[in-house]
Enzyme design. Structure first.
Site, short mmCIF file in Angstrom:
data_model
loop_
_atom_site.label_atom_id
_atom_site.label_comp_id
_atom_site.label_asym_id
_atom_site.label_seq_id
_atom_site.Cartn_x
_atom_site.Cartn_y
_atom_site.Cartn_z
N ARG A 184 0.85 -1.19 0.00
CA ARG A 184 0.00 0.00 0.00
C ARG A 184 0.89 1.24 0.00
O ARG A 184 1.73 1.42 0.88
CB ARG A 184 -0.91 0.05 1.23
CG ARG A 184 -1.81 1.27 1.25
CD ARG A 184 -2.77 1.28 2.43
NE ARG A 184 -2.14 1.67 3.67
CZ ARG A 184 -2.29 2.87 4.26
NH1 ARG A 184 -3.06 3.80 3.73
NH2 ARG A 184 -1.70 3.11 5.41
N HIS B 164 -2.62 10.72 1.38
CA HIS B 164 -1.94 10.51 2.67
C HIS B 164 -1.26 11.83 3.05
O HIS B 164 -0.05 11.90 3.20
CB HIS B 164 -0.95 9.35 2.58
CG HIS B 164 -0.59 8.74 3.90
ND1 HIS B 164 -0.66 7.39 4.16
CD2 HIS B 164 -0.12 9.30 5.04
CE1 HIS B 164 -0.25 7.15 5.40
NE2 HIS B 164 0.08 8.29 5.95
N GLU C 128 -6.40 7.87 7.26
CA GLU C 128 -6.57 8.50 8.58
C GLU C 128 -7.11 9.92 8.50
O GLU C 128 -6.45 10.86 8.96
CB GLU C 128 -5.23 8.51 9.32
CG GLU C 128 -4.67 7.13 9.54
CD GLU C 128 -3.45 7.13 10.46
OE1 GLU C 128 -3.05 8.22 10.90
OE2 GLU C 128 -2.92 6.06 10.73
N ASN D 168 -6.17 1.23 10.59
CA ASN D 168 -4.84 1.53 11.13
C ASN D 168 -4.97 1.51 12.65
O ASN D 168 -5.81 2.21 13.20
CB ASN D 168 -4.36 2.92 10.71
CG ASN D 168 -4.00 2.99 9.23
OD1 ASN D 168 -4.12 2.00 8.50
ND2 ASN D 168 -3.57 4.15 8.79
N TYR E 86 -2.54 1.12 16.37
CA TYR E 86 -1.25 0.96 17.05
C TYR E 86 -1.40 0.67 18.54
O TYR E 86 -0.65 -0.11 19.09
CB TYR E 86 -0.40 2.24 16.88
CG TYR E 86 0.03 2.46 15.45
CD1 TYR E 86 1.26 1.98 14.99
CD2 TYR E 86 -0.79 3.10 14.53
CE1 TYR E 86 1.66 2.15 13.67
CE2 TYR E 86 -0.41 3.28 13.21
CZ TYR E 86 0.81 2.80 12.79
OH TYR E 86 1.20 2.96 11.49
N GLU F 222 -2.43 -0.60 8.58
CA GLU F 222 -1.22 -0.19 9.30
C GLU F 222 -1.23 -0.78 10.70
O GLU F 222 -2.26 -0.73 11.38
CB GLU F 222 -1.12 1.34 9.49
CG GLU F 222 -0.68 2.10 8.29
CD GLU F 222 -0.56 3.61 8.56
OE1 GLU F 222 -0.26 3.99 9.72
OE2 GLU F 222 -0.76 4.37 7.61
C1 GCO Z 1 -0.18 7.83 10.82
C2 GCO Z 1 0.13 7.55 9.39
C3 GCO Z 1 1.52 7.13 9.19
C4 GCO Z 1 2.43 7.18 10.38
C5 GCO Z 1 2.28 5.97 11.26
C6 GCO Z 1 3.14 6.02 12.50
O1 GCO Z 1 -0.77 7.02 11.50
O2 GCO Z 1 0.21 8.87 11.31
O3 GCO Z 1 -0.72 6.79 8.69
O4 GCO Z 1 1.88 8.02 8.20
O5 GCO Z 1 3.73 7.31 9.99
O6 GCO Z 1 0.96 5.82 11.65
O7 GCO Z 1 2.77 7.08 13.32
#
Ligand code: GCO
Length: 467
Positions: A88, A132, A177, A300, A302, A358
């Site tokens: 991607r 993006h 995002e 996405n 984290y 992500e």
């Molecule tokens: C975001 C984006 C990415 C970042 C990644 C790490 O989440 O900010 O999609 O460009 O680099 O997530 O923070």
């Protein structure tokens, strides 16, 4: 709030992937391409935002980044060596349309032709994200996402991309995002274009949604067999403390973070607080134009967020996680169960195939004496999170692919190059690529999954769907 999921979805939504489970990597144009003023590319808002000293850590910018614009053959070769079957990436709007609209830049378009053809030759499925975060500065000069006309500009840009690459690319995401770039760029002033204004934030949110819906129509009409979606963050937003103020703040924050885009795009409505705030900018017919049928949901994720009350313009901001929550080297909470629960929640609410577009972590990566990078903490993180994904799938979530963030160390927005998210180390002085131990781990895991036909990750139901 009650969400009606009995809506007609695009018939393609249930169609099986032709390639089995996708194991890929994600990147974005401004973060890796460099060549910011080469072959006719014009400024994006990030070039301009990063220019005055003090805005980005170490005054870094994406001017050179990973020089992927010139080094993409090596990067694709590395992906192939790792056994990835999907990639991607995003298109830099100011590379293909330097003024954001009007005359296309043939040299810019030709770059993505080369990239796509190289990926296909390597057996890697290209996934294009239209946006993006690198808006052409020329459009920001006209108000950018605050100007309602941008929905037309974005649709025209989507038409150009569809026409040029739609013969070879079938998977398109409109936005990456949207909650982050609207909130950080127009609400908090932490990201380009550096605005912190209530009206600007709410206009931007609505115009991004409108642009999404219009672009989906264009892509659907012009790309035969298109499989369309958008890429969203979803994270549980926990209150930092038991105080009623933090509890209310967490709910409000979640409206902006989790629901400001998926709800309008899938169910034609805004969450309650937001509905009031965007109302002045919503015109008759907008909500139906936004909620176009989609084929997949891009996630996405984290970590969960810990939210506290704040006097900023949404009354909520990031707080500290409790002391007993483990964290990555750079302090992000590690809670794989929250990832599992988020996948199950998306499955329940949106009823679409899910792609994890992500997931990953930054770490304090350094070259060791042998010239390698032993990033054990990233391996532990990826292992825990892919296991959580497998648990969600076993419990019914229809996950069809996983893209690690990121292929390469790259320009991490306001943190510049100080945070390394790649599974491949980039020595920015020489542009040498060095696969980290996590790249080897990822490759081995993918190979093992394929060897066992992915039984530990793919549920019977997904296997049945894939035939
Ligand atoms: C975001 C984006 C990415 C970042 C990644 C790490 O989440 O900010 O999609 O460009 O680099 O997530 O923070």
């Amino acid at each position: 709030m009650t969400i009606n999921i009995d809506r007609t979805r695009h018939p393609g939504a249930a169609a099986p992937s032709q390639r089995g489970f996708l194991w890929g990597a994600s990147t974005s144009s401004y973060q890796i391409e460099g060549a910011a003023h080469v072959d006719g590319r014009a400024d994006s808002i990030w070039d301009v935002y990063a220019r005055p000293p003090g805005r980005v850590k170490n005054n870094d910018s994406g001017e050179v980044a990973c020089d992927h614009y010139h080094r993409y053959p090596e990067d694709v070769a590395l992906m192939r060596e790792l056994g990835l079957n999907a990639y991607r990436f995003s298109i830099a709007w100011p590379r293909v349309l330097p003024q954001g609209r009007g005359a296309p830049n043939e040299k810019g378009l030709a770059f993505y032709d080369r990239l796509i053809d190289t990926l296909l030759a390597a057996g890697i499925e290209p996934w294009i994200c239209l946006y993006h975060w690198d808006l052409p500065q020329a459009l920001d000069d006209l108000g950018g996402w605050q100007n309602r006309d941008i929905a037309g500009w974005f649709a025209d840009y989507a038409a150009l991309i569809a026409k040029r690459y739609g013969d070879r690319v079938k998977h398109f995401a409109t936005f990456n995002e949207p909650c982050v770039f609207t909130l950080f760029g127009y609400g908090f002033g932490w990201h380009a274009p550096g605005v912190a204004d209530r009206a600007a934030l709410h206009k931007a949110i609505h115009h991004v949604n409108l642009s999404h819906g219009k672009a989906i129509d264009v892509l659907r009409a012009s790309v035969p067999g298109a499989r369309l979606g958008a890429v969203h963050n979803r994270q549980p937003c926990y209150p930092c403390t038991k105080s009623p103020a933090d509890a209310a703040a967490a709910l409000r924050f979640a409206e902006y973070w989790n629901d400001a885009f998926p709800l309008p795009q899938h169910f034609a409505c805004y969450p309650p607080t937001l509905a009031e705030a965007v109302a002045p900018y919503v015109q008759p017919g907008d909500m139906a134009q936004i909620a176009r049928p989609l084929d997949w949901f891009g996630l996405n994720h984290y970590s969960p967020h810990y939210i506290k009350a704040d006097s900023n313009l949404i009354g909520a901001s990031f707080g500290a996680p409790p002391d007993d929550v483990p964290r990555t080297a750079i302090g992000w909470p590690i809670v794989p169960d929250a990832f599992r629960d988020t996948l199950l929640d998306i499955h329940k609410r949106f009823q679409l195939p899910i792609y994890v577009t992500e997931n990953g972590t930054a770490a304090d990566d350094t070259l060791d004496a042998a010239g390698g990078v032993q990033d054990d903490s990233r391996i532990a993180y990826l292992k825990a999170y892919t296991e959580a994904m497998a648990q969600a799938m076993a419990a019914g979530a229809d996950v069809r692919g996983y893209f690690v963030w990121s292929l390469l160390d790259n320009f991490e927005w306001g943190s510049g190059y100080s945070q390394r998210f790649g599974i491949i180390y980039v020595d920015f002085a020489t542009q040498r690529r060095i696969p980290k131990a996590s790249a080897r781990w990822y490759a081995d895991m993918i190979a093992a999954q394929r060897a066992t036909k992915g039984r530990s990750v793919r549920t019977n139901r997904v296997e049945a769907a894939e035939g």
